[in-house]
Motif scaffolding. Structure first.
Motif, PDB file in Angstrom:
ATOM      1  N   PHE A   5       0.828  -1.161   0.000  1.00 10.10           N
ATOM      2  CA  PHE A   5       0.031   0.006  -0.072  1.00 10.10           C
ATOM      3  C   PHE A   5       0.952   1.133  -0.024  1.00 10.10           C
ATOM      4  CE2 PHE A   5       1.161   0.008   4.146  1.00 10.10           C
ATOM      5  CZ  PHE A   5       1.193   1.386   4.869  1.00 10.10           C
ATOM      6  N   SER A   6       0.268   2.360  -0.156  1.00  6.48           N
ATOM      7  CA  SER A   6       0.848   3.734  -0.107  1.00  6.48           C
ATOM      8  C   SER A   6      -0.200   4.431   0.939  1.00  6.48           C
ATOM      9  CB  SER A   6       1.032   4.402  -1.413  1.00  6.48           C
ATOM     10  OG  SER A   6       1.018   5.723  -1.229  1.00  6.48           O
ATOM     11  N   PRO A   7       0.171   5.047   1.923  1.00  7.96           N
ATOM     12  CA  PRO A   7      -0.699   5.787   2.600  1.00  7.96           C
ATOM     13  C   PRO A   7      -1.691   6.807   1.858  1.00  7.96           C
ATOM     14  CG  PRO A   7       1.350   5.932   3.766  1.00  7.96           C
ATOM     15  CD  PRO A   7       1.644   5.344   2.286  1.00  7.96           C
ATOM     16  N   ALA A   8      -1.158   7.297   0.710  1.00 10.86           N
ATOM     17  CA  ALA A   8      -1.911   8.346  -0.134  1.00 10.86           C
ATOM     18  C   ALA A   8      -2.857   7.568  -1.077  1.00 10.86           C
ATOM     19  CB  ALA A   8      -1.051   9.217  -0.757  1.00 10.86           C
ATOM     20  N   SER A   9      -2.831   6.293  -1.299  1.00 13.32           N
ATOM     21  CA  SER A   9      -3.616   5.454  -2.183  1.00 13.32           C
ATOM     22  C   SER A   9      -5.150   5.150  -1.603  1.00 13.32           C
ATOM     23  CB  SER A   9      -3.020   4.107  -2.244  1.00 13.32           C
ATOM     24  OG  SER A   9      -4.145   3.448  -3.113  1.00 13.32           O
ATOM     25  N   PRO A  10      -5.993   5.915  -2.623  1.00 15.75           N
ATOM     26  CA  PRO A  10      -7.463   5.663  -2.091  1.00 15.75           C
ATOM     27  C   PRO A  10      -7.918   4.227  -2.194  1.00 15.75           C
ATOM     28  CG  PRO A  10      -7.449   6.704  -4.193  1.00 15.75           C
ATOM     29  CD  PRO A  10      -6.026   6.745  -3.656  1.00 15.75           C
ATOM     30  N   PHE A  11      -7.295   3.605  -3.193  1.00 16.63           N
ATOM     31  CA  PHE A  11      -7.637   1.997  -3.269  1.00 16.63           C
ATOM     32  C   PHE A  11      -7.226   1.327  -2.049  1.00 16.63           C
ATOM     33  CE2 PHE A  11      -6.680   4.019  -7.620  1.00 16.63           C
ATOM     34  CZ  PHE A  11      -8.105   3.899  -8.114  1.00 16.63           C
TER      35      PHE A  11
END
Length: 157
Positions: A5-11
């Motif tokens: 994940f990326s903390p900025a990813s809405p997905f």
């Protein structure tokens, strides 16, 4: 299970919310990844050549790609029929709403890339406007659904 994940990813955020709602959040190990357009990431490309976040890596090494599919997998793992109805019109309504939400997130992410990554002289305002209009039209459609707040919780809500 490991969730890239990326903390900025809405997905990725959508998957984490689903895991919380399903009582599975404690079963996930989180593996932060950095993927960006135009930037190589050989390590992550070994996991998925598409360089999409998130990816769920099962304990046996199998990879489940795409937040939409990961949410369905988690729902089934939790016993099924919790976020996604098992059959009938309600199932297709939730899946269609989920697809619309997925498309809205795609449009918003593309706009972010256009504004943040593409060189200023190469940005295409009409293209960005079109994608923002798609996202806003989707939000308006969800807002217009009078039953959205009275029906049982689902991932789209």
């Amino acid at each position: 299970m490991k969730l890239t994940f990326s903390p900025a990813s809405p997905f990725a955020r959508k998957v984490r919310i689903a895991a919380i709602e399903l009582g599975l959040i404690d079963r996930l190990e989180f593996a932060p990844m950095s993927v960006a357009p135009g930037q190589a990431n050989a390590e992550y490309t070994k996991i998925t050549p598409l360089k999409k976040l998130p990816v769920l890596i099962l304990d046996n090494g199998d990879v489940i790609l795409d937040s939409y599919v990961i949410v369905e997998y988690l729902d089934e793992l939790a016993g099924g029929n919790k976020l996604i109805p098992a059959s009938g019109p309600a199932r297709w309504k939730v899946k269609s709403e989920h697809s619309m939400l997925q498309g809205m997130l795609d449009s918003m992410l593309l706009c972010r890339y256009e504004a943040m990554v593409r060189p200023e002289g190469m940005r295409w305002q009409a293209w960005s406007d079109d994608h923002w209009n798609r996202a806003w039209a989707g939000m308006a459609r969800f807002n217009a659904q009078s039953d959205l707040l009275t029906r049982p919780f689902d991932i789209v809500a």
